[in-house]
Design a protein around this motif. Structure first.
Motif, PDB file in Angstrom:
ATOM      1  N   PHE A 151       0.800  -1.258  -0.149  1.00  0.00           N
ATOM      2  CA  PHE A 151      -0.029   0.090  -0.123  1.00  0.00           C
ATOM      3  C   PHE A 151       0.565   1.131  -0.054  1.00  0.00           C
ATOM      4  O   PHE A 151       0.324   2.420  -0.109  1.00  0.00           O
ATOM      5  N   ASN A 152       2.157   1.274   0.106  1.00  0.00           N
ATOM      6  CA  ASN A 152       3.023   2.265   0.001  1.00  0.00           C
ATOM      7  C   ASN A 152       4.332   1.790  -0.541  1.00  0.00           C
ATOM      8  O   ASN A 152       5.471   1.512  -0.032  1.00  0.00           O
ATOM      9  N   PRO A 153       4.521   1.505  -1.655  1.00  0.00           N
ATOM     10  CA  PRO A 153       5.682   0.915  -2.533  1.00  0.00           C
ATOM     11  C   PRO A 153       6.695   1.840  -2.472  1.00  0.00           C
ATOM     12  O   PRO A 153       7.846   1.406  -2.736  1.00  0.00           O
ATOM     13  N   TRP A 154       6.527   3.143  -2.438  1.00  0.00           N
ATOM     14  CA  TRP A 154       7.793   4.204  -2.346  1.00  0.00           C
ATOM     15  C   TRP A 154       8.753   3.878  -1.131  1.00  0.00           C
ATOM     16  O   TRP A 154       9.655   4.547  -1.125  1.00  0.00           O
ATOM     17  N   ARG A 155       8.186   3.251  -0.277  1.00  0.00           N
ATOM     18  CA  ARG A 155       8.970   2.898   1.067  1.00  0.00           C
ATOM     19  C   ARG A 155       9.537   1.604   1.077  1.00  0.00           C
ATOM     20  O   ARG A 155      10.293   1.478   1.978  1.00  0.00           O
ATOM     21  N   SER A 156       9.425   0.811   0.016  1.00  0.00           N
ATOM     22  CA  SER A 156      10.156  -0.440  -0.270  1.00  0.00           C
ATOM     23  C   SER A 156      11.663  -0.276  -0.448  1.00  0.00           C
ATOM     24  O   SER A 156      11.865   0.495  -1.450  1.00  0.00           O
ATOM     25  N   PRO A 157      12.411  -0.825   0.414  1.00  0.00           N
ATOM     26  CA  PRO A 157      13.762  -0.721   0.235  1.00  0.00           C
ATOM     27  C   PRO A 157      14.180  -1.271  -0.986  1.00  0.00           C
ATOM     28  O   PRO A 157      15.168  -0.878  -1.766  1.00  0.00           O
ATOM     29  N   TYR A 158      13.628  -2.476  -1.393  1.00  0.00           N
ATOM     30  CA  TYR A 158      13.953  -3.096  -2.826  1.00  0.00           C
ATOM     31  C   TYR A 158      13.557  -2.288  -3.771  1.00  0.00           C
ATOM     32  O   TYR A 158      14.601  -1.838  -4.621  1.00  0.00           O
ATOM     33  N   LEU A 159      12.578  -1.681  -3.969  1.00  0.00           N
ATOM     34  CA  LEU A 159      12.435  -0.689  -5.081  1.00  0.00           C
ATOM     35  C   LEU A 159      12.930   0.602  -5.093  1.00  0.00           C
ATOM     36  O   LEU A 159      13.567   0.764  -5.985  1.00  0.00           O
ATOM     37  N   ARG A 160      13.316   0.981  -3.785  1.00  0.00           N
ATOM     38  CA  ARG A 160      14.252   2.152  -3.833  1.00  0.00           C
ATOM     39  C   ARG A 160      15.676   1.698  -4.289  1.00  0.00           C
ATOM     40  O   ARG A 160      16.254   2.568  -4.835  1.00  0.00           O
ATOM     41  N   TRP A 161      15.944   0.811  -3.738  1.00  0.00           N
ATOM     42  CA  TRP A 161      17.463   0.211  -4.251  1.00  0.00           C
ATOM     43  C   TRP A 161      17.484   0.142  -5.978  1.00  0.00           C
ATOM     44  O   TRP A 161      18.459   0.604  -6.565  1.00  0.00           O
ATOM     45  N   ARG A 162      16.585  -0.343  -6.163  1.00  0.00           N
ATOM     46  CA  ARG A 162      16.373  -0.766  -7.869  1.00  0.00           C
ATOM     47  C   ARG A 162      16.600   0.769  -8.237  1.00  0.00           C
ATOM     48  O   ARG A 162      17.016   0.971  -9.547  1.00  0.00           O
ATOM     49  N   MET A 163      15.665   1.599  -8.000  1.00  0.00           N
ATOM     50  CA  MET A 163      15.668   2.985  -8.595  1.00  0.00           C
ATOM     51  C   MET A 163      17.076   3.682  -8.643  1.00  0.00           C
ATOM     52  O   MET A 163      17.339   4.334  -9.531  1.00  0.00           O
ATOM     53  N   GLU A 164      17.696   3.376  -7.407  1.00  0.00           N
ATOM     54  CA  GLU A 164      19.140   4.249  -7.066  1.00  0.00           C
ATOM     55  C   GLU A 164      19.767   3.557  -8.133  1.00  0.00           C
ATOM     56  O   GLU A 164      20.950   4.188  -8.677  1.00  0.00           O
ATOM     57  N   THR A 165      19.935   2.101  -8.066  1.00  0.00           N
ATOM     58  CA  THR A 165      20.997   1.507  -9.098  1.00  0.00           C
ATOM     59  C   THR A 165      20.815   1.800 -10.400  1.00  0.00           C
ATOM     60  O   THR A 165      21.818   1.916 -11.041  1.00  0.00           O
ATOM     61  N   TYR A 166      19.760   1.535 -10.977  1.00  0.00           N
ATOM     62  CA  TYR A 166      19.636   1.675 -12.288  1.00  0.00           C
ATOM     63  C   TYR A 166      19.298   3.093 -12.923  1.00  0.00           C
ATOM     64  O   TYR A 166      19.721   3.443 -14.114  1.00  0.00           O
ATOM     65  N   TRP A 167      18.832   3.838 -12.097  1.00  0.00           N
ATOM     66  CA  TRP A 167      18.661   5.322 -12.561  1.00  0.00           C
ATOM     67  C   TRP A 167      19.370   6.353 -11.900  1.00  0.00           C
ATOM     68  O   TRP A 167      19.095   7.588 -12.126  1.00  0.00           O
ATOM     69  N   GLY A 168      19.915   6.069 -10.717  1.00  0.00           N
ATOM     70  CA  GLY A 168      20.938   7.128 -10.220  1.00  0.00           C
ATOM     71  C   GLY A 168      20.115   7.926  -9.279  1.00  0.00           C
ATOM     72  O   GLY A 168      20.549   8.982  -8.677  1.00  0.00           O
ATOM     73  N   LEU A 169      18.740   7.836  -8.696  1.00  0.00           N
ATOM     74  CA  LEU A 169      18.144   8.395  -7.929  1.00  0.00           C
ATOM     75  C   LEU A 169      18.646   7.891  -6.352  1.00  0.00           C
ATOM     76  O   LEU A 169      19.066   7.013  -6.375  1.00  0.00           O
ATOM     77  N   HIS A 170      18.865   8.857  -5.628  1.00  0.00           N
ATOM     78  CA  HIS A 170      19.276   8.550  -4.129  1.00  0.00           C
ATOM     79  C   HIS A 170      17.905   7.786  -3.640  1.00  0.00           C
ATOM     80  O   HIS A 170      17.028   8.502  -3.233  1.00  0.00           O
ATOM     81  N   ALA A 171      18.383   6.743  -2.773  1.00  0.00           N
ATOM     82  CA  ALA A 171      17.251   5.881  -2.270  1.00  0.00           C
ATOM     83  C   ALA A 171      16.416   6.849  -1.121  1.00  0.00           C
ATOM     84  O   ALA A 171      15.368   6.807  -1.080  1.00  0.00           O
ATOM     85  N   GLU A 172      17.308   7.236  -0.242  1.00  0.00           N
ATOM     86  CA  GLU A 172      16.675   7.882   0.930  1.00  0.00           C
ATOM     87  C   GLU A 172      15.995   9.224   0.457  1.00  0.00           C
ATOM     88  O   GLU A 172      15.348   9.485   1.281  1.00  0.00           O
ATOM     89  N   ILE A 211      13.842   9.533  -2.253  1.00  0.00           N
ATOM     90  CA  ILE A 211      12.561   8.766  -2.646  1.00  0.00           C
ATOM     91  C   ILE A 211      11.577   9.029  -2.043  1.00  0.00           C
ATOM     92  O   ILE A 211      11.329   8.381  -0.925  1.00  0.00           O
ATOM     93  N   GLY A 212      10.437   9.903  -2.134  1.00  0.00           N
ATOM     94  CA  GLY A 212       9.347   9.943  -1.569  1.00  0.00           C
ATOM     95  C   GLY A 212       8.175   9.591  -2.418  1.00  0.00           C
ATOM     96  O   GLY A 212       8.284   8.927  -3.428  1.00  0.00           O
ATOM     97  N   PHE A 213       6.885   9.948  -1.811  1.00  0.00           N
ATOM     98  CA  PHE A 213       5.621   9.470  -2.591  1.00  0.00           C
ATOM     99  C   PHE A 213       5.517  10.211  -3.963  1.00  0.00           C
ATOM    100  O   PHE A 213       5.417   9.517  -5.184  1.00  0.00           O
ATOM    101  N   THR A 214       5.805  11.494  -4.040  1.00  0.00           N
ATOM    102  CA  THR A 214       5.699  12.121  -5.558  1.00  0.00           C
ATOM    103  C   THR A 214       6.869  11.703  -6.265  1.00  0.00           C
ATOM    104  O   THR A 214       6.516  11.468  -7.381  1.00  0.00           O
ATOM    105  N   ASP A 215       7.795  11.565  -5.814  1.00  0.00           N
ATOM    106  CA  ASP A 215       8.975  11.267  -6.563  1.00  0.00           C
ATOM    107  C   ASP A 215       8.991   9.770  -7.057  1.00  0.00           C
ATOM    108  O   ASP A 215       9.118   9.613  -8.368  1.00  0.00           O
ATOM    109  N   PHE A 216       8.525   9.047  -6.223  1.00  0.00           N
ATOM    110  CA  PHE A 216       8.373   7.357  -6.867  1.00  0.00           C
ATOM    111  C   PHE A 216       7.068   7.422  -7.990  1.00  0.00           C
ATOM    112  O   PHE A 216       7.440   6.791  -8.895  1.00  0.00           O
TER     113      PHE A 216
END
Length: 70
Positions: free
Chosen positions: A14-35, A37-42
């Motif tokens: 119900f809040n995928p923007w808080r998932s450490p795994y999804l945040r890590w994927r976004m950081e690894t492949y697209w260069g966004l900083h995981a910490e 990433i919030g609701f809007t950014d996600f």
């Protein structure tokens, strides 16, 4: 593909923007900083990269199917 998405969001459905795994994927492949990433950014990222995300889900589904013997 929904099975893969369901599995990837385990614990954060119900809040995928808080998932450490999804945040890590976004950081690894697209260069966004995981910490940072919030609701809007996600959701902005998910909308802008929806084609890439669907391609990833299709790939993950194929890998899951190959890993399971029939």
């Amino acid at each position: 593909m929904l099975q893969v998405l369901w599995r990837l969001t385990r614990g954060y459905r119900f809040n995928p923007w808080r998932s450490p795994y999804l945040r890590w994927r976004m950081e690894t492949y697209w260069g966004l900083h995981a910490e940072q990433i919030g609701f809007t950014d996600f959701w902005r990222f998910a909308w802008q990269r929806r084609t890439d995300l669907w391609r990833y889900l299709r790939w993950a589904r194929r890998m899951t199917a190959k890993a399971r013997p029939r």
